[in-house]
Design an enzyme around this catalytic site. Structure first.
Site, PDB file in Angstrom:
ATOM      1  N   PRO A   1      -3.385   0.419   5.730  1.00  0.00           N
ATOM      2  CA  PRO A   1      -2.716  -0.866   5.825  1.00  0.00           C
ATOM      3  C   PRO A   1      -1.455  -0.996   4.993  1.00  0.00           C
ATOM      4  O   PRO A   1      -1.401  -0.555   3.854  1.00  0.00           O
ATOM      5  CB  PRO A   1      -3.755  -1.788   5.218  1.00  0.00           C
ATOM      6  CG  PRO A   1      -4.448  -0.950   4.186  1.00  0.00           C
ATOM      7  CD  PRO A   1      -4.210   0.480   4.526  1.00  0.00           C
ATOM      8  N   GLU A   2      -0.448  -1.622   5.548  1.00  0.00           N
ATOM      9  CA  GLU A   2       0.578  -2.246   4.725  1.00  0.00           C
ATOM     10  C   GLU A   2       0.387  -3.741   4.950  1.00  0.00           C
ATOM     11  O   GLU A   2      -0.581  -4.145   5.605  1.00  0.00           O
ATOM     12  CB  GLU A   2       1.971  -1.731   5.103  1.00  0.00           C
ATOM     13  CG  GLU A   2       2.087  -0.226   4.823  1.00  0.00           C
ATOM     14  CD  GLU A   2       3.496   0.343   4.865  1.00  0.00           C
ATOM     15  OE1 GLU A   2       4.454  -0.409   4.672  1.00  0.00           O
ATOM     16  OE2 GLU A   2       3.629   1.557   5.097  1.00  0.00           O
TER      17      GLU A   2
ATOM     18  N   LYS B   1      -1.073  -7.431   0.362  1.00  0.00           N
ATOM     19  CA  LYS B   1      -2.079  -6.569   0.964  1.00  0.00           C
ATOM     20  C   LYS B   1      -3.500  -7.019   0.622  1.00  0.00           C
ATOM     21  O   LYS B   1      -4.459  -6.297   0.884  1.00  0.00           O
ATOM     22  CB  LYS B   1      -1.851  -5.121   0.511  1.00  0.00           C
ATOM     23  CG  LYS B   1      -0.472  -4.595   0.899  1.00  0.00           C
ATOM     24  CD  LYS B   1      -0.178  -3.251   0.257  1.00  0.00           C
ATOM     25  CE  LYS B   1       1.281  -2.862   0.513  1.00  0.00           C
ATOM     26  NZ  LYS B   1       1.677  -1.685  -0.291  1.00  0.00           N
TER      27      LYS B   1
ATOM     28  N   ARG C   1       4.562   8.766  -4.309  1.00  0.00           N
ATOM     29  CA  ARG C   1       4.380   8.767  -2.853  1.00  0.00           C
ATOM     30  C   ARG C   1       5.609   9.395  -2.229  1.00  0.00           C
ATOM     31  O   ARG C   1       6.692   9.359  -2.789  1.00  0.00           O
ATOM     32  CB  ARG C   1       4.205   7.332  -2.320  1.00  0.00           C
ATOM     33  CG  ARG C   1       3.183   6.489  -3.052  1.00  0.00           C
ATOM     34  CD  ARG C   1       1.778   6.974  -2.885  1.00  0.00           C
ATOM     35  NE  ARG C   1       1.361   6.954  -1.505  1.00  0.00           N
ATOM     36  CZ  ARG C   1       1.003   5.868  -0.834  1.00  0.00           C
ATOM     37  NH1 ARG C   1       1.007   4.694  -1.413  1.00  0.00           N
ATOM     38  NH2 ARG C   1       0.626   5.963   0.421  1.00  0.00           N
TER      39      ARG C   1
END
Length: 263
Positions: A2-3, A52, A251
């Site tokens: 998910p974002e 989120k 990331r």
DNA sequence: GATATATGTGTAC
DNA sequence: TACACCTATATCG
């Protein structure tokens, strides 16, 4: 996986299934037995996304706080005549109403918050690009006085909420900003463009239930690789040059050194 | 079947 | 900066 758009979409989809109803709350996997017992039989008043994070507010004042993390997943099913669907995999929580069941597997966070804890949670989340009440200026105030790379700040959910790793690369490429440009080098006008693009892209994400950053792409008529410009790519769609891949905030980020300015 | 990888975050060193 | 969290899926053998 998910974002922010995924969570807002879930809130929208689950609301008619659960909100307003008394829920049966269980933990088929067993790891949330205590929390489930505390919520079981209570009425769910509202379901709301903050970045989120997803909150299920109950009439008791408690809220179920879910954060999917990298692994978490929701599964929704309609109740059938022969009962509820079999739990698939390790279901941490099942929220069952008269009509539906929502299963949550592998969430990073799954906890019951009292009202004070909920206020504290919302207080540490930055303005959410998908919320109408977001104050973008709060994000800019932090960015403008930070020497950290904009690629790090965009992902920092206390600066602004909702953008994750794919949208990060996509937004910065679309706005022609280099991920390593320091926050302090971002002018207010450039920030406004960045914020507006984030809003636009995540709204498309909610609507289509998919990350789409290429104009005109639709989930039903394209493969994943055709819906993004730069994430996972080796060649820049604008100039044809090589895409550089590197780590930022632990990331992978993708950038075109030719098209994206360092500020 | 084993292994690597993933759209995330919090904590400890 | 590294790791812990802890699940699903894709890919390889």
């Amino acid at each position: 996986m998910p974002e922010g758009h995924t969570i807002h979409r879930e809130a929208r989809d689950q609301r008619p299934m659960l909100a307003g109803q008394i829920l049966t709350v269980t933990s088929p996997q067993g790891r949330f037995a205590e929390g489930a017992a505390r919520l079981n039989g209570q009425r769910c008043l509202a379901i709301e996304a903050y970045g989120k994070h997803l909150l299920y507010r109950f009439a008791t004042g408690d809220a179920l706080h879910i954060h999917l993390g990298l692994f978490g997943i929701f599964r929704k099913s309609e109740k059938r005549e022969d009962g509820e669907a079999e739990p698939k995999g390790a279901v941490r929580v099942r929220l069952a109403s008269s009509s539906h069941a929502v299963d949550i597997n592998g969430p990073n966070t799954c906890e019951v918050l009292d009202p004070a804890q909920e206020v504290s949670l919302i207080g540490r989340i930055g303005p959410d690009v998908l919320r109408a009440d977001a104050v973008a200026q709060k994000a800019y105030a932090k960015i403008a006085k930070s020497r950290a790379p904009i690629g790090v700040l965009l992902m920092d959910q206390s600066v602004m909420a909702g953008v994750g790793n794919i949208y990060r690369s996509e937004i910065l490429w679309r706005q022609k900003i280099h991920p390593e440009a320091p926050g302090s080098s971002i002018s207010e006008v450039v920030f406004q463009g960045l914020w507006a693009d984030a809003v636009q892209l995540l709204e498309i994400g909610v609507r289509e239930n998919a990350i789409i950053t290429v104009e005109g792409a639709l989930p039903s008529r394209s493969k994943y690789g055709e819906r993004v410009n730069i994430f996972g790519k080796t060649q820049c769609p604008a100039c044809g040059g090589a895409i550089r891949v590197f780590e930022l905030a632990s990331r992978r980020v993708y950038a075109c050194e030719a098209c994206q300015a360092r500020g």
